[in-house]
Design a protein around this motif. Structure first.
Motif, PDB file in Angstrom:
ATOM      1  N   UNK A   1       0.834  -1.205   0.000  1.00  0.00           N
ATOM      2  CA  UNK A   1       0.000   0.000   0.000  1.00  0.00           C
ATOM      3  C   UNK A   1       0.870   1.257   0.000  1.00  0.00           C
ATOM      4  N   UNK A   2       2.013   1.198   0.680  1.00  0.00           N
ATOM      5  CA  UNK A   2       2.899   2.366   0.768  1.00  0.00           C
ATOM      6  C   UNK A   2       3.393   2.819  -0.601  1.00  0.00           C
ATOM      7  N   UNK A   3       3.426   1.886  -1.562  1.00  0.00           N
ATOM      8  CA  UNK A   3       3.919   2.211  -2.910  1.00  0.00           C
ATOM      9  C   UNK A   3       2.961   3.125  -3.664  1.00  0.00           C
TER      10      UNK A   3
ATOM     11  N   UNK B   1       0.926   7.838  -1.799  1.00  0.00           N
ATOM     12  CA  UNK B   1       1.011   9.258  -2.128  1.00  0.00           C
ATOM     13  C   UNK B   1       0.004   9.699  -3.181  1.00  0.00           C
ATOM     14  N   UNK B   2      -0.490   8.759  -3.980  1.00  0.00           N
ATOM     15  CA  UNK B   2      -1.499   9.106  -4.982  1.00  0.00           C
ATOM     16  C   UNK B   2      -2.774   9.627  -4.322  1.00  0.00           C
ATOM     17  N   UNK B   3      -3.022   9.179  -3.109  1.00  0.00           N
ATOM     18  CA  UNK B   3      -4.289   9.481  -2.428  1.00  0.00           C
ATOM     19  C   UNK B   3      -4.170  10.593  -1.391  1.00  0.00           C
ATOM     20  N   UNK B   4      -2.960  10.990  -1.062  1.00  0.00           N
ATOM     21  CA  UNK B   4      -2.768  11.844   0.122  1.00  0.00           C
ATOM     22  C   UNK B   4      -3.443  13.203   0.019  1.00  0.00           C
ATOM     23  N   UNK B   5      -3.621  13.716  -1.216  1.00  0.00           N
ATOM     24  CA  UNK B   5      -4.224  15.044  -1.363  1.00  0.00           C
ATOM     25  C   UNK B   5      -5.701  14.985  -1.728  1.00  0.00           C
ATOM     26  N   UNK B   6      -6.239  13.763  -1.782  1.00  0.00           N
ATOM     27  CA  UNK B   6      -7.668  13.632  -2.101  1.00  0.00           C
ATOM     28  C   UNK B   6      -8.443  13.695  -0.787  1.00  0.00           C
TER      29      UNK B   6
ATOM     30  N   UNK C   1      -8.739  -9.352   7.686  1.00  0.00           N
ATOM     31  CA  UNK C   1      -8.602  -8.415   8.805  1.00  0.00           C
ATOM     32  C   UNK C   1      -7.216  -7.775   8.807  1.00  0.00           C
ATOM     33  N   UNK C   2      -6.179  -8.562   8.582  1.00  0.00           N
ATOM     34  CA  UNK C   2      -4.806  -8.033   8.545  1.00  0.00           C
ATOM     35  C   UNK C   2      -4.652  -7.003   7.432  1.00  0.00           C
ATOM     36  N   UNK C   3      -5.220  -7.295   6.270  1.00  0.00           N
ATOM     37  CA  UNK C   3      -5.120  -6.357   5.144  1.00  0.00           C
ATOM     38  C   UNK C   3      -5.849  -5.062   5.457  1.00  0.00           C
ATOM     39  N   UNK C   4      -7.032  -5.154   6.073  1.00  0.00           N
ATOM     40  CA  UNK C   4      -7.793  -3.943   6.391  1.00  0.00           C
ATOM     41  C   UNK C   4      -7.069  -3.093   7.428  1.00  0.00           C
ATOM     42  N   UNK C   5      -6.441  -3.708   8.405  1.00  0.00           N
ATOM     43  CA  UNK C   5      -5.645  -2.956   9.379  1.00  0.00           C
ATOM     44  C   UNK C   5      -4.527  -2.196   8.666  1.00  0.00           C
ATOM     45  N   UNK C   6      -3.872  -2.861   7.715  1.00  0.00           N
ATOM     46  CA  UNK C   6      -2.796  -2.218   6.959  1.00  0.00           C
ATOM     47  C   UNK C   6      -3.318  -1.013   6.176  1.00  0.00           C
ATOM     48  N   UNK C   7      -4.481  -1.137   5.587  1.00  0.00           N
ATOM     49  CA  UNK C   7      -5.071  -0.027   4.824  1.00  0.00           C
ATOM     50  C   UNK C   7      -5.375   1.142   5.750  1.00  0.00           C
ATOM     51  N   UNK C   8      -5.983   0.858   6.895  1.00  0.00           N
ATOM     52  CA  UNK C   8      -6.285   1.925   7.865  1.00  0.00           C
ATOM     53  C   UNK C   8      -5.011   2.656   8.277  1.00  0.00           C
ATOM     54  N   UNK C   9      -3.950   1.912   8.530  1.00  0.00           N
ATOM     55  CA  UNK C   9      -2.716   2.535   8.996  1.00  0.00           C
ATOM     56  C   UNK C   9      -2.048   3.360   7.901  1.00  0.00           C
ATOM     57  N   UNK C  10      -1.965   2.803   6.707  1.00  0.00           N
ATOM     58  CA  UNK C  10      -1.249   3.488   5.632  1.00  0.00           C
ATOM     59  C   UNK C  10      -1.997   4.708   5.105  1.00  0.00           C
ATOM     60  N   UNK C  11      -3.318   4.640   5.060  1.00  0.00           N
ATOM     61  CA  UNK C  11      -4.104   5.750   4.516  1.00  0.00           C
ATOM     62  C   UNK C  11      -4.734   6.615   5.602  1.00  0.00           C
ATOM     63  N   UNK C  12      -4.410   6.287   6.868  1.00  0.00           N
ATOM     64  CA  UNK C  12      -4.869   7.087   8.005  1.00  0.00           C
ATOM     65  C   UNK C  12      -6.392   7.237   8.005  1.00  0.00           C
ATOM     66  N   UNK C  13      -7.070   6.096   7.873  1.00  0.00           N
ATOM     67  CA  UNK C  13      -8.528   6.118   7.830  1.00  0.00           C
ATOM     68  C   UNK C  13      -9.107   6.333   9.228  1.00  0.00           C
TER      69      UNK C  13
END
Length: 494
Positions: free
Chosen positions: A192-194, A197-202, A268-280
């Motif tokens: 997800x980290x790769x 940055x595409x999403x950070x300003x949306x 569940x592990x994947x969703x936790x990673x998404x929350x952390x990386x995209x600061x949901x």
């Protein structure tokens, strides 16, 4: 688009194959059939990305079931899509050749970006919100992340991260340990980290999940007494509960259905990673995804209407609701709500929209019987598909309608999410007044009213001598004051 003409959408996913059959009835989509089988196609991919014969056999066996139902549906009304595993498989043509013979129709293997865009449209077409949103879909072999506005996806990526592939890689023996989760989360975060940055300003305003993992977590949260909004804190808590079972075979967490158990830890592990990386901050469950996106692409007329409005009007048509009277009650309800809004918050939880919908469909129970019509109406709506309403909004809607007349069932009101119990009580009180004041079912005899509220006390001001000239209405309003007093609510007629 013709009423009662059938449409079929088939999704050949990496975990499950799904077939959905639908018709357009009274201007709205009505699901008339679903078939789902756990094929776990992704588990048949070897290290060289070739599908095993066993995996292909499982897929063909499932498609034999689907083929029978497709025989009666026009070819132009059928869409069949293959997703991540079929994109990855080097020997995909071996599978497709026989699969297409079985189905008698072409299978379209879509790209990851196409899948992401269709998923987004499936979410948008089944939601009444026009907010900027982030949509997350965790599949068996891929995860789609889409940022968009209204019906248009703006940023869309598909990652080779999925709950079946991660099950094989990080939970191979079914062990549930802190280290297994840590490794799976770290691997997903790296991918997800790769693209982060595409999403950070949306600047999205809502976060929506469109997968079985999100549905499972929402069901667990509700079973454990929480609301429908998924947070990182809640995900971590559920992970810690999951670890205590030691293995997937023993996993028996409250709210988790058997069918979802096998791939739940990896999802569940994947969703936790998404929350952390995209600061949901807080995610809710979508009403649609890939299949709905494909279906609505064949029904463009329906995509031009507000989803919630379309659903309400379809229900009114289907149950032969007296439209003029429903609109009369709705307008009076909104008038009362607007007068009360100075002290009662009517902005939260789409309160006015829910009140409006409740007023328009409050009489659907008359199609069953006049007696206990409110109970019949609540049951019918609770067991109906209501596109445009989240599960929590649907629960609020049915609780309001259950209580629009006669005895108040406070249990139905108290079963709302923690933040909406007070709101539910207030909306019920407003609708009940509007129903009583409209009992003569004619615009010209409606009184000019004024409502004020002081904390939970309601004051209803009526024209001079109106109560004396309308003795039945007076009796009904006095009885209503007694009903409300029994709940600790004060209603004063002036």
């Amino acid at each position: 688009m013709k009423d009662n003409q059938s449409y079929a959408v088939i999704d050949l996913g990496s975990n499950s194959f799904h077939m959905m059959i639908a018709q357009v009835v009274a201007g709205s989509v009505q699901i008339i059939g679903r078939v789902k089988r756990k094929v776990r196609l992704a588990s048949g991919l070897d290290k060289d990305f070739n599908l095993s014969q066993d995996a292909m056999l499982r897929g063909w066996e499932c498609l034999n079931l689907f083929a029978e139902r497709l025989q009666d549906i026009p070819t132009e009304n059928i869409k069949i899509s293959g997703t991540a595993t079929l994109r990855l498989a080097k020997n995909v043509n071996d599978f497709l050749k026989i699969a297409e013979q079985i189905l008698g129709h072409q299978i379209n293997v879509i790209s990851g970006e196409q899948e992401a865009q269709i998923i987004y449209k499936g979410v948008a077409y089944t939601s009444s919100s026009e907010n900027r949103r982030l949509v997350v879909d965790i599949g068996g072999a891929s995860t789609e992340l889409v940022a968009g506005e209204k019906h248009e996806p703006k940023i869309y990526k598909s990652l080779n991260v999925g709950c079946v592939t991660y099950l094989e890689r990080y939970f191979p023996d079914g062990a549930l340990s802190e280290s297994n989760f840590t490794d799976a989360i770290a691997a997903a975060e790296l991918e997800i980290s790769k693209i982060r940055d595409l999403y950070k300003d949306f600047d999205w305003q809502e976060e929506v999940g469109a997968s079985g993992t999100v549905q499972a977590i929402q069901e667990i949260s509700i079973a454990q007494g929480y609301d429908e909004v998924i947070t990182l804190e809640r995900l971590v808590s559920i992970m810690q509960q999951t670890i205590t079972f030691g293995s997937i075979d023993n996993l028996s967490i409250a709210g988790l259905v058997q069918d979802r158990k096998l791939v739940f830890p990896s999802g569940l592990a994947i969703l936790i990673a998404i929350f952390r990386q995209l600061n949901l901050k807080g995610m809710t469950l979508a009403g649609g995804a890939l299949r709905e996106g494909q279906l609505y692409s064949m029904l463009p007329e329906l995509t031009k209407q507000n989803v919630r409005e379309r659903t309400v009007r379809s229900i009114m048509t289907r149950y032969h609701v007296d439209v003029a009277h429903a609109e009369r009650v709705m307008e009076l309800s909104l008038t009362i709500a607007q007068q009360a809004s100075e002290h009662w918050d009517m902005e939260q939880f789409h309160a006015l929209d829910i009140l409006r919908a409740s007023a328009l469909v409050h009489e659907v129970g008359l199609q069953v019987a006049y007696k206990d019509q409110q109970i019949h109406a609540s049951y019918l709506l609770a067991n109906s598909n209501l596109p445009g309403f989240t599960e929590a909004q649907k629960k609020l809607l049915t609780a309001i309608i259950r209580n629009h007349r006669e005895d108040i069932d406070h249990g139905a009101l108290s079963r709302q999410t923690a933040t909406s119990v007070l709101l539910a009580c207030r909306l019920v009180r407003i609708l009940r007044l509007a129903v009583i004041l409209s009992l003569r079912r004619a615009d010209e005899v409606l009184p000019d009213i004024r409502v004020t509220v002081e904390n939970e006390k309601m004051n209803l001001f009526l024209p001079p001598d109106w109560l004396e000239k309308n003795p039945l209405s007076k009796a009904e309003l006095n009885q209503e004051a007694s009903y409300q007093a029994a709940q600790g609510w004060q209603l004063e007629l002036k």
